[in-house]
Each structure stands twice: as structure tokens, then as C-alpha cells.
Design an enzyme around this catalytic site. Structure first.
Site, PDB file in Angstrom:
ATOM      1  N   ASP A   1     -16.722 -16.581   9.465  1.00  0.00           N
ATOM      2  CA  ASP A   1     -15.447 -16.440   8.760  1.00  0.00           C
ATOM      3  C   ASP A   1     -15.512 -15.103   8.022  1.00  0.00           C
ATOM      4  O   ASP A   1     -16.318 -14.925   7.109  1.00  0.00           O
ATOM      5  CB  ASP A   1     -15.276 -17.597   7.772  1.00  0.00           C
ATOM      6  CG  ASP A   1     -13.946 -17.548   7.022  1.00  0.00           C
ATOM      7  OD1 ASP A   1     -13.254 -16.503   7.081  1.00  0.00           O
ATOM      8  OD2 ASP A   1     -13.603 -18.550   6.365  1.00  0.00           O
TER       9      ASP A   1
ATOM     10  N   TYR B   1       1.479 -10.025   4.236  1.00  0.00           N
ATOM     11  CA  TYR B   1       0.813  -9.485   5.435  1.00  0.00           C
ATOM     12  C   TYR B   1       0.904  -7.964   5.438  1.00  0.00           C
ATOM     13  O   TYR B   1      -0.087  -7.271   5.665  1.00  0.00           O
ATOM     14  CB  TYR B   1       1.470 -10.072   6.679  1.00  0.00           C
ATOM     15  CG  TYR B   1       0.948  -9.526   7.987  1.00  0.00           C
ATOM     16  CD1 TYR B   1      -0.287  -9.930   8.481  1.00  0.00           C
ATOM     17  CD2 TYR B   1       1.705  -8.635   8.748  1.00  0.00           C
ATOM     18  CE1 TYR B   1      -0.773  -9.441   9.682  1.00  0.00           C
ATOM     19  CE2 TYR B   1       1.243  -8.151   9.953  1.00  0.00           C
ATOM     20  CZ  TYR B   1       0.006  -8.557  10.424  1.00  0.00           C
ATOM     21  OH  TYR B   1      -0.463  -8.075  11.624  1.00  0.00           O
TER      22      TYR B   1
END
Length: 279
Positions: free
Chosen positions: A75, A167
Site C-alpha cells: 500500500d 484529486y
């Protein structure tokens, strides 16, 4: 296979064959397509993502093409796992030539409708801090090989995009980081390549976080009318091989850089229209 022998020209073969390459976010979309494309050049691939099942599926496909990859679950939001990924690469291959920071996540909500502000932190952690963690761990080895860092950013890193504010912020940060890093490592002969795709068919859209911080489940994109991951990967290959500075994958993206200076309100309208139409 979606890849053709046209990609196997002498220049690409000479510059990519045998390279040790780490690809994050390799389980789906651009990362998966890029791994399959690079397999044609007999690269030594380290493929990483969080989904072991999908990584093993990709590994099986790559093995059929002749070069089994190293599979490493990680991750990128966790610094220790980023360090572990680079260590696994060095333990296996004793060097690193190219680091491809591809893992990412997105959102799909107006900011004034966002109920869970932790969405912003999650996206920044994966899209900006993750590549920073990985790159920090990789730089000593990339200096040894005079290697290359590839950062898969987005057109959203160059302009504002409605419903994608968090984003866009993370991709702006990513571009600023790697543009700065390029200058810092220039004397070490480490290349930094930024990739800014337009919309691409990918699972990232289905997993985009909504105003409550939950995955959408269904893509809001008109997938039949946007670039496939394979097309994007094929565009990336020569740019990576030539160690170029920047790839913008669409005409509207390339022309938009200039119109943002001379007609910024026009770019705002184009961005809004792109989101509204899903293409």
C-alpha cells in the site's frame, strides 16, 4: 494481445530491454497494460498493488510471455511498505533502473457537497505522499544506474476539474514535486518523466470516492468514447524509452496548456463540459 510489433522498433528495444522496472498500481488499468507492454522487451518487472489476486493474474499472463515478474503486495500510502517494495526489488535483482509511480485514487463529488473530509487526506496520501515515499527509497539505487522516475499524474494536475477538487490538488502536488525533483537529481543523471493522461478506461473511476467517502461502484465515464489503458500504455513506451520530460496524451490537453494562459475561462468551460459528458 493488444500490442503490435510496431512497438518493437530498434530504439525501444535498445533502451528498454533487460531493464529492472518497478510498477505500482499494476493490478488494473494503465499499470497492468504497461506491464504487459514492457514484457515484450524482456524487462525484469516488479509488479505491486494491494490486490494479490489481481497481481497473481497479471503475473500468470507475464509468465506466459516469457519473463515471470516479482509480485509484491504494498500500500503506497504506508511509508514502510514503500521501503519494503524497493528492498524486495534490490534483494531480487540487485539494481533498479526505472520506478513507475502509477498507483492512485480519485473522488467524484463537489467540494461543497463533501460530507467526509477525510477523503481529501486519503487521496493526498496515495497520490502525492505515496510517490514521494517510494521515490525517496528508490533514489540511492537510481543514482547508481543513472535511472529514471516515471510519475503517472493527470491532466487534472494542470488545471481545475469540477467534482475532482481533491484529486486535482493531489496531482498538482505530484507535478510540482517531480518538476522540482528533476532539477535536484539532474547532476546525478536521473531522469524524471511526467505522464499526464486524459480520461482512460480504468477501475479507478468505479472506485472513486463519493461525498460520503464510499466507492461509486459504477463508472461515470462513457468508456466507449475514451482512451483504453492499452492505448495509453502504448503512448507511454517511447516517452519512457527516450527519457522525455512530459507526455500529455490528448490534443485538448496539449492545447489547453496554452489556452489556460491566454483564455483561462475557456479552459474552465472545457473542464466542466468534459465532466458533464463523461468523456
Amino acid at each position: 494481445m493488444p500490442y503490435t510489433n510496431q512497438l518493437l522498433n530498434d530504439e525501444l528495444v535498445s533502451k528498454l530491454t533487460g531493464k529492472v522496472i518497478v510498477i505500482t498500481g499494476a493490478s488494473e488499468g494503465i499499470g497492468r497494460a504497461l506491464a504487459l507492454a514492457l514484457a515484450m522487451f524482456d524487462c525484469h518487472l516488479v509488479i505491486s498493488a494491494r490486490n494479490l489476486e489481481r497481481l497473481n493474474s497479471l503475473a500468470a499472463d507475464l509468465t506466459l510471455l516469457g519473463n515471470p515478474p516479482l509480485v509484491h503486495v504494498a500500500d503506497v500510502a504506508v511509508q514502510s511498505q514503500c521501503s519494503g517494495l524497493i528492498k524486495a526489488c534490490i534483494d531480487k535483482f540487485a539494481k533498479l533502473d526505472i520506478l513507475i509511480n502509477n498507483a492512485g485514487m480519485t473522488m467524484w463529488s463537489r467540494f461543497d457537497e463533501l460530507e467526509d473530509l477525510s477523503v481529501l487526506a486519503k487521496i493526498m496520501q496515495v497520490n502525492y505522499l505515496g510517490p514521494a515515499y517510494l521515490t525517496h527509497a528508490a533514489i540511492p539505487y537510481l543514482k547508481q544506474t543513472q535511472g529514471q522516475i516515471v510519475a503517472v499524474a493527470s491532466l487534472a494536475g494542470m488545471t481545475g476539474v469540477p467534482t475532482r477538487s481533491g484529486y486535482a490538488a493531489s496531482k498538482h502536488a505530484m507535478i510540482g514535486f517531480f518538476d522540482s525533483l528533476r532539477i535536484e537529481v539532474a547532476d546525478d543523471k536521473v531522469a524524471v518523466t511526467l505522464i499526464c493522461p486524459d480520461f482512460v478506461v480504468s477501475e479507478i473511476h468505479k472506485r472513486a470516492l463519493d461525498e460520503q467517502g464510499k466507492p461509486l461502484g459504477d463508472t461515470p465515464m462513457q468508456e466507449s468514447k475514451i482512451m483504453t489503458a492499452e492505448q495509453c500504455a502504448n503512448m507511454m513506451l517511447p516517452v519512457i524509452a527516450k527519457r522525455q520530460r512530459l507526455l500529455i496524451t490528448s490534443f485538448r490537453g496539449r492545447i489547453g496548456r496554452w489556452f489556460k494562459i491566454i483564455a483561462p475561462s475557456l479552459i474552465d468551460k472545457i473542464a466542466r463540459r468534459a465532466i458533464d459528458s463523461g468523456r
